[in-house]
Scaffold this motif. Sequence first.
Motif, PDB file in Angstrom:
ATOM      1  N   VAL A   1       0.829  -1.215   0.000  1.00  0.00           N
ATOM      2  CA  VAL A   1       0.000   0.000   0.000  1.00  0.00           C
ATOM      3  C   VAL A   1       0.862   1.264   0.000  1.00  0.00           C
ATOM      4  O   VAL A   1       0.378   2.340   0.321  1.00  0.00           O
ATOM      5  CB  VAL A   1      -0.982   0.000   1.189  1.00  0.00           C
ATOM      6  N   ASP A   2       2.121   1.113  -0.359  1.00  0.00           N
ATOM      7  CA  ASP A   2       3.055   2.230  -0.380  1.00  0.00           C
ATOM      8  C   ASP A   2       2.544   3.349  -1.273  1.00  0.00           C
ATOM      9  O   ASP A   2       2.222   3.133  -2.442  1.00  0.00           O
ATOM     10  CB  ASP A   2       4.416   1.735  -0.879  1.00  0.00           C
ATOM     11  N   ASN A   3       2.415   4.560  -0.703  1.00  0.00           N
ATOM     12  CA  ASN A   3       1.977   5.751  -1.439  1.00  0.00           C
ATOM     13  C   ASN A   3       0.566   5.638  -2.012  1.00  0.00           C
ATOM     14  O   ASN A   3       0.259   6.263  -3.020  1.00  0.00           O
ATOM     15  CB  ASN A   3       2.966   6.087  -2.564  1.00  0.00           C
ATOM     16  N   LYS A   4      -0.269   4.841  -1.369  1.00  0.00           N
ATOM     17  CA  LYS A   4      -1.659   4.703  -1.786  1.00  0.00           C
ATOM     18  C   LYS A   4      -2.583   5.322  -0.741  1.00  0.00           C
ATOM     19  O   LYS A   4      -2.192   5.556   0.400  1.00  0.00           O
ATOM     20  CB  LYS A   4      -2.033   3.225  -1.962  1.00  0.00           C
ATOM     21  N   ILE A   5      -3.809   5.586  -1.148  1.00  0.00           N
ATOM     22  CA  ILE A   5      -4.865   5.894  -0.191  1.00  0.00           C
ATOM     23  C   ILE A   5      -5.426   4.551   0.266  1.00  0.00           C
ATOM     24  O   ILE A   5      -5.880   3.749  -0.552  1.00  0.00           O
ATOM     25  CB  ILE A   5      -5.970   6.755  -0.811  1.00  0.00           C
ATOM     26  N   LEU A   6      -5.356   4.292   1.566  1.00  0.00           N
ATOM     27  CA  LEU A   6      -5.797   3.020   2.122  1.00  0.00           C
ATOM     28  C   LEU A   6      -7.094   3.231   2.884  1.00  0.00           C
ATOM     29  O   LEU A   6      -7.119   3.888   3.934  1.00  0.00           O
ATOM     30  CB  LEU A   6      -4.722   2.454   3.045  1.00  0.00           C
ATOM     31  N   ILE A   7      -8.177   2.704   2.354  1.00  0.00           N
ATOM     32  CA  ILE A   7      -9.466   2.780   3.040  1.00  0.00           C
ATOM     33  C   ILE A   7      -9.526   1.686   4.090  1.00  0.00           C
ATOM     34  O   ILE A   7      -9.523   0.491   3.770  1.00  0.00           O
ATOM     35  CB  ILE A   7     -10.643   2.625   2.060  1.00  0.00           C
ATOM     36  N   ASP A   8      -9.581   2.082   5.347  1.00  0.00           N
ATOM     37  CA  ASP A   8      -9.683   1.128   6.441  1.00  0.00           C
ATOM     38  C   ASP A   8     -11.148   0.749   6.627  1.00  0.00           C
ATOM     39  O   ASP A   8     -11.916   1.469   7.265  1.00  0.00           O
ATOM     40  CB  ASP A   8      -9.109   1.741   7.727  1.00  0.00           C
ATOM     41  N   ALA A   9     -11.524  -0.389   6.057  1.00  0.00           N
ATOM     42  CA  ALA A   9     -12.894  -0.886   6.196  1.00  0.00           C
ATOM     43  C   ALA A   9     -12.963  -2.009   7.216  1.00  0.00           C
ATOM     44  O   ALA A   9     -13.917  -2.790   7.229  1.00  0.00           O
ATOM     45  CB  ALA A   9     -13.414  -1.371   4.839  1.00  0.00           C
ATOM     46  N   THR A  10     -11.945  -2.087   8.088  1.00  0.00           N
ATOM     47  CA  THR A  10     -11.901  -3.157   9.093  1.00  0.00           C
ATOM     48  C   THR A  10     -12.652  -2.755  10.352  1.00  0.00           C
ATOM     49  O   THR A  10     -12.938  -1.578  10.583  1.00  0.00           O
ATOM     50  CB  THR A  10     -10.457  -3.506   9.468  1.00  0.00           C
ATOM     51  N   ASN A  11     -12.928  -3.755  11.181  1.00  0.00           N
ATOM     52  CA  ASN A  11     -13.579  -3.522  12.471  1.00  0.00           C
ATOM     53  C   ASN A  11     -12.894  -4.329  13.561  1.00  0.00           C
ATOM     54  O   ASN A  11     -12.298  -5.370  13.299  1.00  0.00           O
ATOM     55  CB  ASN A  11     -15.066  -3.908  12.408  1.00  0.00           C
ATOM     56  N   ARG A  12     -12.992  -3.810  14.773  1.00  0.00           N
ATOM     57  CA  ARG A  12     -12.425  -4.492  15.930  1.00  0.00           C
ATOM     58  C   ARG A  12     -13.571  -5.146  16.713  1.00  0.00           C
ATOM     59  O   ARG A  12     -14.526  -4.487  17.113  1.00  0.00           O
ATOM     60  CB  ARG A  12     -11.685  -3.484  16.812  1.00  0.00           C
ATOM     61  N   TRP A  13     -13.455  -6.459  16.909  1.00  0.00           N
ATOM     62  CA  TRP A  13     -14.501  -7.209  17.594  1.00  0.00           C
ATOM     63  C   TRP A  13     -13.999  -7.691  18.947  1.00  0.00           C
ATOM     64  O   TRP A  13     -12.818  -7.993  19.115  1.00  0.00           O
ATOM     65  CB  TRP A  13     -14.929  -8.412  16.747  1.00  0.00           C
ATOM     66  N   ASP A  14     -14.881  -7.778  19.903  1.00  0.00           N
ATOM     67  CA  ASP A  14     -14.518  -8.251  21.243  1.00  0.00           C
ATOM     68  C   ASP A  14     -13.926  -9.651  21.169  1.00  0.00           C
ATOM     69  O   ASP A  14     -14.405 -10.508  20.418  1.00  0.00           O
ATOM     70  CB  ASP A  14     -15.750  -8.269  22.159  1.00  0.00           C
ATOM     71  N   ASN A  15     -12.889  -9.877  21.944  1.00  0.00           N
ATOM     72  CA  ASN A  15     -12.233 -11.177  22.058  1.00  0.00           C
ATOM     73  C   ASN A  15     -11.521 -11.626  20.786  1.00  0.00           C
ATOM     74  O   ASN A  15     -11.091 -12.786  20.682  1.00  0.00           O
ATOM     75  CB  ASN A  15     -13.237 -12.271  22.477  1.00  0.00           C
ATOM     76  N   GLU A  16     -11.392 -10.733  19.807  1.00  0.00           N
ATOM     77  CA  GLU A  16     -10.635 -11.072  18.598  1.00  0.00           C
ATOM     78  C   GLU A  16      -9.141 -10.961  18.898  1.00  0.00           C
ATOM     79  O   GLU A  16      -8.679  -9.927  19.371  1.00  0.00           O
ATOM     80  CB  GLU A  16     -11.012 -10.115  17.461  1.00  0.00           C
ATOM     81  N   PRO A  17      -8.374 -12.004  18.642  1.00  0.00           N
ATOM     82  CA  PRO A  17      -6.923 -11.891  18.880  1.00  0.00           C
ATOM     83  C   PRO A  17      -6.312 -10.932  17.871  1.00  0.00           C
ATOM     84  O   PRO A  17      -6.579 -11.025  16.672  1.00  0.00           O
ATOM     85  CB  PRO A  17      -6.431 -13.326  18.664  1.00  0.00           C
ATOM     86  N   LEU A  18      -5.513 -10.010  18.362  1.00  0.00           N
ATOM     87  CA  LEU A  18      -4.962  -8.967  17.503  1.00  0.00           C
ATOM     88  C   LEU A  18      -3.445  -9.055  17.439  1.00  0.00           C
ATOM     89  O   LEU A  18      -2.800  -9.538  18.365  1.00  0.00           O
ATOM     90  CB  LEU A  18      -5.357  -7.581  18.041  1.00  0.00           C
ATOM     91  N   PRO A  19      -2.851  -8.562  16.353  1.00  0.00           N
ATOM     92  CA  PRO A  19      -1.387  -8.482  16.311  1.00  0.00           C
ATOM     93  C   PRO A  19      -0.876  -7.648  17.483  1.00  0.00           C
ATOM     94  O   PRO A  19      -1.539  -6.692  17.920  1.00  0.00           O
ATOM     95  CB  PRO A  19      -1.119  -7.778  14.968  1.00  0.00           C
ATOM     96  N   ALA A  20       0.292  -7.983  17.966  1.00  0.00           N
ATOM     97  CA  ALA A  20       0.838  -7.306  19.153  1.00  0.00           C
ATOM     98  C   ALA A  20       0.978  -5.810  18.939  1.00  0.00           C
ATOM     99  O   ALA A  20       0.663  -5.011  19.832  1.00  0.00           O
ATOM    100  CB  ALA A  20       2.184  -7.922  19.522  1.00  0.00           C
ATOM    101  N   TRP A  21       1.430  -5.411  17.738  1.00  0.00           N
ATOM    102  CA  TRP A  21       1.610  -3.980  17.478  1.00  0.00           C
ATOM    103  C   TRP A  21       0.288  -3.228  17.538  1.00  0.00           C
ATOM    104  O   TRP A  21       0.231  -2.088  17.997  1.00  0.00           O
ATOM    105  CB  TRP A  21       2.283  -3.753  16.126  1.00  0.00           C
TER     106      TRP A  21
END
Length: 211
Positions: free
Chosen positions: A84-104
């Motif tokens: 996605v280098d130098n692109k417009i990135l549309i964040d269409a993601t969602n955060r759900w309860d109890n979903e394991p997430l990347p550490a960062w």
Amino acid sequence: MPSFNRIGILGAGRAGTAIARSAARSGIEVQIASTRSPRQMHYHLLQYAPSASGVYAEDIAEGVKLIVLAVPQEDLDDVDPIWVDNKILIDATNRWDNEPLPAWLQTRLNSGLSSSEALAEHFRSAEVVKALNHISHWAMDAPRTQQLPAAGIASNDAVAAQKVADFVAALGFDPVIANSLASGCHLEPGTTFFNVAATADQLKKQLQKSD
């Protein structure tokens, strides 16, 4: 019509394919990538996004200015920032309860950032814009009436926000631009108009809560 005629989508699940179908109906060419190869996606796309072209994620950038991120947040480590280098990135993601997430991502959320702000720090070479995450899959395919449903857009970059607004309008929604990327938290699960149709005035008031 937006100032571009091709988009990329990362993620071929329900959200990614619904956006692909809507874009195709607007005459926009769609390239879509997932963890599966284009060959493995072939029959899946024939059923759920027949007008989209399956590609490898590393090939999606050529000729594409706008990329939709539509993968589960737990799988974000599968997305190479260079795609996605130098692109417009549309964040269409969602955060759900109890979903394991990347550490960062979890670390940044714990520091008080919204999920989109955390993604903006991770995908530093892209301009992240929060949009389309609060629109239900069926609403993407629903016939449009005279009163277009509103779609929120949150960004720290006015130019990127306007380009996404043009794209959202091409999909048949009434774009509402917030003043900052942080305002995107008011489009997330559990908020008033998540998966609920809203007018532009209603959504504007919702997004102004953090302004």
